[in-house]
Design a protein around this motif. Structure first.
Motif, PDB file in Angstrom:
ATOM      1  N   HIS A  99       0.830  -1.207   0.000  1.00  0.00           N
ATOM      2  CA  HIS A  99       0.000   0.000   0.000  1.00  0.00           C
ATOM      3  C   HIS A  99       0.866   1.258   0.000  1.00  0.00           C
ATOM      4  CE1 HIS A  99      -3.142   2.876   0.860  1.00  0.00           C
ATOM      5  NE2 HIS A  99      -2.347   3.342   1.814  1.00  0.00           N
ATOM      6  N   MET A 100       1.931   1.273   0.805  1.00  0.00           N
ATOM      7  CA  MET A 100       2.790   2.455   0.880  1.00  0.00           C
ATOM      8  C   MET A 100       3.336   2.816  -0.499  1.00  0.00           C
ATOM      9  SD  MET A 100       6.366   3.176   2.917  1.00  0.00           S
ATOM     10  CE  MET A 100       5.657   3.087   4.541  1.00  0.00           C
ATOM     11  N   PHE A 101       3.889   1.829  -1.190  1.00  0.00           N
ATOM     12  CA  PHE A 101       4.479   2.113  -2.493  1.00  0.00           C
ATOM     13  C   PHE A 101       3.412   2.396  -3.551  1.00  0.00           C
ATOM     14  CE2 PHE A 101       8.075  -0.232  -0.501  1.00  0.00           C
ATOM     15  CZ  PHE A 101       8.953   0.837  -0.468  1.00  0.00           C
ATOM     16  N   ASN A 102       2.288   1.689  -3.506  1.00  0.00           N
ATOM     17  CA  ASN A 102       1.211   1.974  -4.459  1.00  0.00           C
ATOM     18  C   ASN A 102       0.623   3.365  -4.232  1.00  0.00           C
ATOM     19  OD1 ASN A 102       1.421  -0.450  -5.810  1.00  0.00           O
ATOM     20  ND2 ASN A 102      -0.223  -1.439  -4.666  1.00  0.00           N
ATOM     21  N   HIS A 103       0.485   3.766  -2.983  1.00  0.00           N
ATOM     22  CA  HIS A 103      -0.051   5.089  -2.662  1.00  0.00           C
ATOM     23  C   HIS A 103       0.846   6.179  -3.240  1.00  0.00           C
ATOM     24  CE1 HIS A 103      -0.671   8.643  -0.057  1.00  0.00           C
ATOM     25  NE2 HIS A 103      -1.940   8.313  -0.185  1.00  0.00           N
ATOM     26  N   GLN A 104       2.145   6.032  -3.040  1.00  0.00           N
ATOM     27  CA  GLN A 104       3.074   7.022  -3.599  1.00  0.00           C
ATOM     28  C   GLN A 104       2.981   7.059  -5.116  1.00  0.00           C
ATOM     29  OE1 GLN A 104       7.049   7.596  -2.544  1.00  0.00           O
ATOM     30  NE2 GLN A 104       6.749   7.187  -0.378  1.00  0.00           N
ATOM     31  N   THR A 105       2.981   5.888  -5.736  1.00  0.00           N
ATOM     32  CA  THR A 105       2.920   5.820  -7.193  1.00  0.00           C
ATOM     33  C   THR A 105       1.637   6.469  -7.712  1.00  0.00           C
ATOM     34  OG1 THR A 105       4.241   3.804  -7.199  1.00  0.00           O
ATOM     35  CG2 THR A 105       2.933   4.243  -9.161  1.00  0.00           C
ATOM     36  N   HIS A 106       0.527   6.174  -7.055  1.00  0.00           N
ATOM     37  CA  HIS A 106      -0.769   6.740  -7.448  1.00  0.00           C
ATOM     38  C   HIS A 106      -0.732   8.265  -7.429  1.00  0.00           C
ATOM     39  CE1 HIS A 106      -5.075   7.488  -7.525  1.00  0.00           C
ATOM     40  NE2 HIS A 106      -4.975   8.096  -6.348  1.00  0.00           N
ATOM     41  N   HIS A 107      -0.289   8.841  -6.324  1.00  0.00           N
ATOM     42  CA  HIS A 107      -0.309  10.303  -6.216  1.00  0.00           C
ATOM     43  C   HIS A 107       0.808  10.971  -7.021  1.00  0.00           C
ATOM     44  CE1 HIS A 107      -3.772  10.610  -3.734  1.00  0.00           C
ATOM     45  NE2 HIS A 107      -3.267   9.780  -2.833  1.00  0.00           N
ATOM     46  N   ARG A 108       1.932  10.302  -7.206  1.00  0.00           N
ATOM     47  CA  ARG A 108       2.947  10.853  -8.119  1.00  0.00           C
ATOM     48  C   ARG A 108       2.405  10.866  -9.544  1.00  0.00           C
ATOM     49  NH1 ARG A 108       7.320   7.741  -5.264  1.00  0.00           N
ATOM     50  NH2 ARG A 108       6.911   6.184  -6.864  1.00  0.00           N
ATOM     51  N   GLY A 109       1.608   9.852  -9.889  1.00  0.00           N
ATOM     52  CA  GLY A 109       0.970   9.838 -11.211  1.00  0.00           C
ATOM     53  C   GLY A 109       0.032  11.024 -11.382  1.00  0.00           C
ATOM     54  N   GLN A 110      -0.756  11.320 -10.343  1.00  0.00           N
ATOM     55  CA  GLN A 110      -1.622  12.496 -10.406  1.00  0.00           C
ATOM     56  C   GLN A 110      -0.784  13.767 -10.533  1.00  0.00           C
ATOM     57  OE1 GLN A 110      -3.714  11.882  -6.682  1.00  0.00           O
ATOM     58  NE2 GLN A 110      -5.598  11.316  -7.777  1.00  0.00           N
ATOM     59  N   LEU A 111       0.294  13.841  -9.773  1.00  0.00           N
ATOM     60  CA  LEU A 111       1.147  15.019  -9.791  1.00  0.00           C
ATOM     61  C   LEU A 111       1.794  15.210 -11.168  1.00  0.00           C
ATOM     62  CD1 LEU A 111       2.439  17.412  -8.347  1.00  0.00           C
ATOM     63  CD2 LEU A 111       4.121  15.826  -7.382  1.00  0.00           C
ATOM     64  N   THR A 112       2.259  14.128 -11.781  1.00  0.00           N
ATOM     65  CA  THR A 112       2.860  14.268 -13.113  1.00  0.00           C
ATOM     66  C   THR A 112       1.810  14.687 -14.141  1.00  0.00           C
ATOM     67  OG1 THR A 112       2.670  11.883 -13.565  1.00  0.00           O
ATOM     68  CG2 THR A 112       4.787  12.683 -12.695  1.00  0.00           C
ATOM     69  N   CYS A 113       0.578  14.265 -13.961  1.00  0.00           N
ATOM     70  CA  CYS A 113      -0.508  14.714 -14.842  1.00  0.00           C
ATOM     71  C   CYS A 113      -0.703  16.224 -14.699  1.00  0.00           C
ATOM     72  CB  CYS A 113      -1.793  13.958 -14.521  1.00  0.00           C
ATOM     73  SG  CYS A 113      -3.186  14.418 -15.574  1.00  0.00           S
ATOM     74  N   VAL A 114      -0.731  16.704 -13.454  1.00  0.00           N
ATOM     75  CA  VAL A 114      -0.866  18.141 -13.194  1.00  0.00           C
ATOM     76  C   VAL A 114       0.307  18.904 -13.812  1.00  0.00           C
ATOM     77  CG1 VAL A 114      -0.749  19.879 -11.353  1.00  0.00           C
ATOM     78  CG2 VAL A 114      -2.312  17.935 -11.138  1.00  0.00           C
ATOM     79  N   LEU A 115       1.516  18.398 -13.596  1.00  0.00           N
ATOM     80  CA  LEU A 115       2.689  19.062 -14.163  1.00  0.00           C
ATOM     81  C   LEU A 115       2.601  19.116 -15.686  1.00  0.00           C
ATOM     82  CD1 LEU A 115       5.478  17.571 -11.861  1.00  0.00           C
ATOM     83  CD2 LEU A 115       4.647  19.938 -11.884  1.00  0.00           C
ATOM     84  N   SER A 116       2.154  18.036 -16.300  1.00  0.00           N
ATOM     85  CA  SER A 116       1.978  18.026 -17.762  1.00  0.00           C
ATOM     86  C   SER A 116       0.970  19.088 -18.192  1.00  0.00           C
ATOM     87  CB  SER A 116       1.499  16.648 -18.236  1.00  0.00           C
ATOM     88  OG  SER A 116       2.494  15.683 -18.044  1.00  0.00           O
ATOM     89  N   GLN A 117      -0.126  19.205 -17.445  1.00  0.00           N
ATOM     90  CA  GLN A 117      -1.138  20.203 -17.782  1.00  0.00           C
ATOM     91  C   GLN A 117      -0.599  21.622 -17.608  1.00  0.00           C
ATOM     92  OE1 GLN A 117      -4.368  18.946 -15.279  1.00  0.00           O
ATOM     93  NE2 GLN A 117      -5.070  17.416 -16.753  1.00  0.00           N
ATOM     94  N   PHE A 118       0.380  21.802 -16.717  1.00  0.00           N
ATOM     95  CA  PHE A 118       1.018  23.103 -16.521  1.00  0.00           C
ATOM     96  C   PHE A 118       2.144  23.328 -17.545  1.00  0.00           C
ATOM     97  CE2 PHE A 118       0.081  23.461 -11.636  1.00  0.00           C
ATOM     98  CZ  PHE A 118      -1.260  23.661 -11.922  1.00  0.00           C
TER      99      PHE A 118
END
Length: 161
Positions: free
Chosen positions: A134-153
């Motif tokens: 869960h710890m590693f999946n949680h990080q991966t999940h939210h880093r994925g969201q963050l990279t999506c946001v960065l791409s949109q920026f």
């Protein structure tokens, strides 16, 4: 292996975020979290709360004293720092602790079960292996969201492979 990957990718993504102007870091994302800083704070919350649950059971030679100088997590909406440089330092400390924990984790540890109380007050028993996944999946999940946001920026965060 996952802890080393985790540490590398967090450092890479944090370095990218640190290079951004403050207005981009604080810009409304119109996503799961309101801004880039909130993503980093939330990822830290999960890491800190899970490390605390493992330390209170002395899994992987991790002890509560190992977390003594780190913030005490209370809520998924905790804000540990509003300054990204301070968050980067905390992120690095936590990643070093996760790496230390994983290096000392044994197969026997992974087969153990721990019981803890969630932030909602529920008592849960889980296998240590599931907590780590869960710890590693949680990080991966939210880093994925963050990279999506960065791409949109319009931010190039580099290759994560």
């Amino acid at each position: 292996m996952l802890s080393r990957y985790n540490k590398r990718v967090n450092a890479q993504l944090m370095a990218c975020c640190l290079s951004l102007p403050l207005d981009v870091i604080e810009q409304e994302t119109h996503s799961f979290f309101p801004n880039i800083i909130s993503y980093w704070n939330h990822i830290l919350f999960d890491d800190l709360i899970l490390l605390g649950r493992l330390a209170s059971n002395e899994i992987g030679q991790l002890k509560l004293k190992d977390l003594a100088k780190l913030p005490s997590p209370k809520s998924p909406h905790d804000i540990y720092h509003n300054n990204l440089s301070e968050l980067a330092s905390l992120r690095q400390q936590v990643d070093e602790l996760i790496d230390y924990y994983c290096i000392n984790l044994t197969e026997n540890d992974c087969e153990k079960f721990i019981t803890y109380t969630t932030t909602e007050g529920d008592s849960i028993t889980k296998a240590v292996a599931d907590v780590m996944q869960h710890m590693f999946n949680h990080q991966t999940h939210h880093r994925g969201q963050l990279t999506c946001v960065l791409s949109q920026f319009g931010v190039d965060y580099g290759c994560m492979d």
